[in-house]
Design an enzyme around this catalytic site. Structure first.
Site, PDB file in Angstrom:
ATOM      1  CD  GLU A  67      40.283  48.689  45.638  1.00 21.44           C
ATOM      2  OE1 GLU A  67      39.544  49.693  45.674  1.00 21.44           O
ATOM      3  OE2 GLU A  67      39.874  47.528  45.464  1.00 21.44           O
ATOM      4  CG  HIS A  69      41.269  44.436  49.172  1.00 23.34           C
ATOM      5  ND1 HIS A  69      41.760  43.267  48.639  1.00 23.34           N
ATOM      6  CD2 HIS A  69      40.960  45.227  48.107  1.00 23.34           C
ATOM      7  CE1 HIS A  69      41.717  43.354  47.323  1.00 23.34           C
ATOM      8  NE2 HIS A  69      41.243  44.533  46.949  1.00 23.34           N
ATOM      9  CG  HIS A  73      41.701  41.155  43.626  1.00 22.54           C
ATOM     10  ND1 HIS A  73      40.390  41.032  43.999  1.00 22.54           N
ATOM     11  CD2 HIS A  73      41.979  42.478  43.730  1.00 22.54           C
ATOM     12  CE1 HIS A  73      39.913  42.220  44.334  1.00 22.54           C
ATOM     13  NE2 HIS A  73      40.865  43.120  44.189  1.00 22.54           N
ATOM     14  CG  HIS A 107      45.205  45.774  43.674  1.00 24.56           C
ATOM     15  ND1 HIS A 107      45.166  45.603  45.043  1.00 24.56           N
ATOM     16  CD2 HIS A 107      43.929  45.717  43.242  1.00 24.56           C
ATOM     17  CE1 HIS A 107      43.903  45.425  45.412  1.00 24.56           C
ATOM     18  NE2 HIS A 107      43.126  45.504  44.350  1.00 24.56           N
ATOM     19  CB  CYS A 120      38.475  40.731  39.411  1.00 23.49           C
ATOM     20  SG  CYS A 120      39.138  40.962  41.075  1.00 23.49           S
TER      21      CYS A 120
END
Lengths: 152, 152
Positions: A67, A69, A73, A107, A120
């Protein structure tokens, strides 16, 4: 002087006292064998933290969603060895390696023969993940290492 | 698609490739035997992270400053056992325990017989730490466990 909300969350073998493991549907469509513990920063009284610290554990053979976004992270591996698809490359990871996943980078974390556990940390306010379109997946899979590893 | 700044920072026995250890003056006035590695989030290209992930290591017998500030800390112990003064109490900590240090809470990390290593994640924008005044120190030291452990 000291505010009331300081606290210690005791660890017990990659579990934490009073922290439930979020159970995902086992063997989901685009992830496999993964649990999440939210350790610090989600409680209302911890909102002075601009971020949330979570622990993910991927069982052997399992993987997180492929995914991307707009929120980044910050990842620190805590246990196990595995591989991560990071953009258009595959990297090996081992305990205490750090991974920066930049905004927009696809990732996916894959466990090896043992559980892969990692912190995370994410911004408290963040967007939802998006899965790759067919075109995006094909672009990623141009790299043979990514193509062999990626699951969707 | 994938942005350029994603990266893996490889760990080597509680050091990290290309991450210098910040050396404090050894045996400073109010801390002892402590180093800091800034792992993720300080680089300009990582500013999408609203926070910075640092690793601190305190040598046996060493301790961090007894201090407070308005920004909170999210701490995850990575190695060793030690004790932390958290507001007006002392807590034992061990690997993978998490500590939330709330705004305004005095705190000090003490290593035991082995190095105490921990991640400490902070908001990118934050205030400077302050040391306790005599009055504040006396208030903290009302607890005998804090009094025995605290160093300033």
């Amino acid at each position: 002087m000291a505010r009331e909300s300081s606290r210690v969350v005791k660890s017990e073998r990659f579990g934490w006292r009073d922290v439930p493991a979020a159970t995902y549907k086992e063997d989901g469509e685009h992830f496999k064998g993964i649990t999440r513990h939210t350790l610090l920063g989600e409680r209302d009284e911890e909102r002075a933290l601009g971020f949330v610290t979570r622990y993910f554990e991927v069982q052997p053979g399992g993987y997180s969603s492929l995914e991307r976004h707009e929120h980044p992270h910050a990842v620190v591996i805590l246990r196990g060895r595995g591989r991560v698809i990071l953009g258009e490359r595959v990297h090996e990871v081992a305990p205490f390696d750090c991974v920066y996943v930049s905004p927009g980078a696809f990732h996916q974390f894959h466990a090896g023969d043992e559980p892969l556990g990692f912190l995370c940390v994410v911004n408290r306010v963040r967007d939802r993940p998006r899965l790759p379109s067919d075109e995006e997946f094909e672009a990623l899979a141009r790299d043979p290492a990514v193509r062999d590893l990626a699951r969707r």
